[in-house]
Design an enzyme around this catalytic site. Structure first.
Site, PDB file in Angstrom:
ATOM      1  N   LYS A 122      -2.479  33.605 120.048  1.00  0.00           N
ATOM      2  CA  LYS A 122      -3.821  34.196 119.948  1.00  0.00           C
ATOM      3  C   LYS A 122      -3.744  35.704 119.663  1.00  0.00           C
ATOM      4  O   LYS A 122      -4.454  36.211 118.812  1.00  0.00           O
ATOM      5  CB  LYS A 122      -4.624  33.994 121.254  1.00  0.00           C
ATOM      6  CG  LYS A 122      -4.846  32.548 121.633  1.00  0.00           C
ATOM      7  CD  LYS A 122      -5.782  32.429 122.826  1.00  0.00           C
ATOM      8  CE  LYS A 122      -5.295  33.089 124.096  1.00  0.00           C
ATOM      9  NZ  LYS A 122      -4.053  32.527 124.655  1.00  0.00           N
ATOM     10  N   ARG A 178       9.485  36.319 124.511  1.00  0.00           N
ATOM     11  CA  ARG A 178       8.545  37.276 123.933  1.00  0.00           C
ATOM     12  C   ARG A 178       8.775  38.685 124.479  1.00  0.00           C
ATOM     13  O   ARG A 178       9.123  38.855 125.635  1.00  0.00           O
ATOM     14  CB  ARG A 178       7.130  36.801 124.286  1.00  0.00           C
ATOM     15  CG  ARG A 178       6.032  37.764 123.991  1.00  0.00           C
ATOM     16  CD  ARG A 178       4.702  37.103 124.033  1.00  0.00           C
ATOM     17  NE  ARG A 178       4.145  37.017 125.380  1.00  0.00           N
ATOM     18  CZ  ARG A 178       2.919  36.585 125.635  1.00  0.00           C
ATOM     19  NH1 ARG A 178       2.153  36.151 124.656  1.00  0.00           N
ATOM     20  NH2 ARG A 178       2.469  36.539 126.871  1.00  0.00           N
ATOM     21  N   ARG A 210     -12.389  32.581 129.566  1.00  0.00           N
ATOM     22  CA  ARG A 210     -11.310  31.748 130.087  1.00  0.00           C
ATOM     23  C   ARG A 210     -11.833  30.662 131.007  1.00  0.00           C
ATOM     24  O   ARG A 210     -11.061  29.858 131.528  1.00  0.00           O
ATOM     25  CB  ARG A 210     -10.340  32.621 130.863  1.00  0.00           C
ATOM     26  CG  ARG A 210      -9.153  33.107 129.999  1.00  0.00           C
ATOM     27  CD  ARG A 210      -7.974  33.027 130.767  1.00  0.00           C
ATOM     28  NE  ARG A 210      -6.671  33.471 130.570  1.00  0.00           N
ATOM     29  CZ  ARG A 210      -6.127  34.418 129.866  1.00  0.00           C
ATOM     30  NH1 ARG A 210      -6.830  35.163 129.094  1.00  0.00           N
ATOM     31  NH2 ARG A 210      -4.849  34.653 129.915  1.00  0.00           N
ATOM     32  N   ARG A 249       6.936  41.092 129.415  1.00  0.00           N
ATOM     33  CA  ARG A 249       5.783  41.170 130.314  1.00  0.00           C
ATOM     34  C   ARG A 249       6.161  40.666 131.692  1.00  0.00           C
ATOM     35  O   ARG A 249       6.916  39.708 131.811  1.00  0.00           O
ATOM     36  CB  ARG A 249       4.635  40.317 129.760  1.00  0.00           C
ATOM     37  CG  ARG A 249       3.690  41.099 128.895  1.00  0.00           C
ATOM     38  CD  ARG A 249       2.677  40.226 128.217  1.00  0.00           C
ATOM     39  NE  ARG A 249       1.914  39.360 129.110  1.00  0.00           N
ATOM     40  CZ  ARG A 249       0.864  38.649 128.713  1.00  0.00           C
ATOM     41  NH1 ARG A 249       0.458  38.717 127.467  1.00  0.00           N
ATOM     42  NH2 ARG A 249       0.227  37.870 129.560  1.00  0.00           N
ATOM     43  N   ARG A 283       0.623  30.021 135.046  1.00  0.00           N
ATOM     44  CA  ARG A 283      -0.404  30.331 134.037  1.00  0.00           C
ATOM     45  C   ARG A 283      -0.816  29.073 133.270  1.00  0.00           C
ATOM     46  O   ARG A 283      -1.972  28.916 132.891  1.00  0.00           O
ATOM     47  CB  ARG A 283       0.117  31.402 133.071  1.00  0.00           C
ATOM     48  CG  ARG A 283       0.155  32.788 133.735  1.00  0.00           C
ATOM     49  CD  ARG A 283       1.078  33.737 133.019  1.00  0.00           C
ATOM     50  NE  ARG A 283       0.641  34.081 131.687  1.00  0.00           N
ATOM     51  CZ  ARG A 283       1.448  34.511 130.725  1.00  0.00           C
ATOM     52  NH1 ARG A 283       2.741  34.659 130.955  1.00  0.00           N
ATOM     53  NH2 ARG A 283       0.967  34.801 129.544  1.00  0.00           N
TER      54      ARG A 283
HETATM   55  P1  AMP Z   1      -3.185  37.291 128.686  1.00  0.00           P
HETATM   56  O1  AMP Z   1      -2.584  38.548 128.137  1.00  0.00           O
HETATM   57  O2  AMP Z   1      -4.402  36.845 127.954  1.00  0.00           O
HETATM   58  O3  AMP Z   1      -2.151  36.196 128.867  1.00  0.00           O
HETATM   59  O4  AMP Z   1      -3.680  37.672 130.172  1.00  0.00           O
HETATM   60  C1  AMP Z   1      -2.791  38.134 131.164  1.00  0.00           C
HETATM   61  C2  AMP Z   1      -3.442  38.014 132.533  1.00  0.00           C
HETATM   62  O5  AMP Z   1      -4.615  38.826 132.586  1.00  0.00           O
HETATM   63  C3  AMP Z   1      -3.921  36.627 132.903  1.00  0.00           C
HETATM   64  O6  AMP Z   1      -2.886  35.808 133.456  1.00  0.00           O
HETATM   65  C4  AMP Z   1      -4.996  36.947 133.940  1.00  0.00           C
HETATM   66  O7  AMP Z   1      -4.435  37.304 135.183  1.00  0.00           O
HETATM   67  C5  AMP Z   1      -5.638  38.199 133.332  1.00  0.00           C
HETATM   68  N1  AMP Z   1      -6.745  37.845 132.411  1.00  0.00           N
HETATM   69  C6  AMP Z   1      -6.804  38.058 131.062  1.00  0.00           C
HETATM   70  N2  AMP Z   1      -7.958  37.614 130.557  1.00  0.00           N
HETATM   71  C7  AMP Z   1      -8.662  37.114 131.600  1.00  0.00           C
HETATM   72  C8  AMP Z   1      -9.937  36.495 131.710  1.00  0.00           C
HETATM   73  N3  AMP Z   1     -10.731  36.296 130.653  1.00  0.00           N
HETATM   74  N4  AMP Z   1     -10.333  36.100 132.949  1.00  0.00           N
HETATM   75  C9  AMP Z   1      -9.572  36.303 134.038  1.00  0.00           C
HETATM   76  N5  AMP Z   1      -8.345  36.855 133.994  1.00  0.00           N
HETATM   77  C10 AMP Z   1      -7.890  37.268 132.784  1.00  0.00           C
END
Ligand code: AMP
Length: 224
Positions: A13, A124, A88, A157, A168
């Site tokens: 994404k 990654r 989400r 990360r 996750r």
């Molecule tokens: P991502 O980079 O999209 O994988 O997001 C990393 C982390 O940020 C996730 O595992 C959540 O802890 C938090 N996060 C990102 N987007 C959201 C969202 N829309 N709602 C809640 N937590 C989020």
């Protein structure tokens, strides 16, 4: 036009959102990037989010909706934007609808099987400054690789560790899974195979977006 990218962590994404931004000028609005920046800067919001992010569970809807609402009302988002990692869950989808329900939207569901997700996330790297995403296989061996966009250090990360990755994925199935059913009922919903290479995935996305943008312009009376 608003583009919503759905799909499990690691499905591409973030990479595709960056390509869409470059090709169409719609800013990439990534809640993960915005939250990581807040954590790095030690803001009150970052402090609220940090522990949950480290565990691989969702940050509260209230915090995330606030972040998104602030971002999408900025001037550069007036023509449109690409959402990466938001919504989400159903609550967030409904809040987005309340914020800006009338904006035409295209939903792209990028799917990728679990094995590929784990493989990709484990290898990654991201830029510690601009958050550009890299695959370790594409980086020179044995050297401390730097970001080709800004020169920043590339890091893994904190939540790309095997036990957090598993968590996750569980959260994705439980919280984000029902969203797919919700958005499927909408007319501009498309499935995209995230297992293909980056260029092929983007080629498919471009075809969809070009067609949808033409329709939106036609409806607005811009092109007859
Ligand atoms: P991502 O980079 O999209 O994988 O997001 C990393 C982390 O940020 C996730 O595992 C959540 O802890 C938090 N996060 C990102 N987007 C959201 C969202 N829309 N709602 C809640 N937590 C989020």
């Amino acid at each position: 036009m608003r583009v919503i990218l759905l799909g499990p962590p690691g499905s591409g994404k973030g990479t595709q959102a960056a390509l869409i931004e470059r090709a169409y000028g719609f800013p990439k609005v990534s809640t993960g990037d915005l939250l990581r920046k807040a954590v790095q800067e030690g803001t009150p919001l970052g402090k609220k989010a940090e522990a949950r992010m480290r565990k691989g569970v969702l940050v509260s809807d209230e915090v995330v909706v606030q972040v998104v609402a602030e971002r999408i009302t900025q001037e550069d988002c007036r023509r449109g934007y690409v959402l990466d990692g938001f919504p989400r869950n159903l609550v967030q989808a409904k809040r987005l609808e309340e914020l800006e329900g009338s904006r035409p939207e295209v939903i792209l569901n990028i799917h990728l099987d679990e094995r590929a997700v784990i493989e990709r996330l484990s290898s990654r790297r991201i830029c510690s400054v601009c958050q550009k995403i890299f695959r370790s296989a594409d980086l020179p061996e044995g050297e401390q690789a730097a970001c080709d966009a800004c020169g920043g250090d590339l890091v893994r990360r904190r939540d790309d560790q095997p036990d957090v990755i598993r968590q996750r994925l569980v959260v994705y199935e439980r919280e984000t899974g029902p969203l797919v059913a919700y958005y499927k009922k909408k007319s501009r919903f498309y499935q995209v195979d995230g297992g293909k290479d980056i260029e092929r995935v983007f080629h498919k996305i471009r075809r969809i977006l070009d067609r949808e943008l033409a329709k939106v312009r036609e409806n607005a009376g811009v092109i007859r």
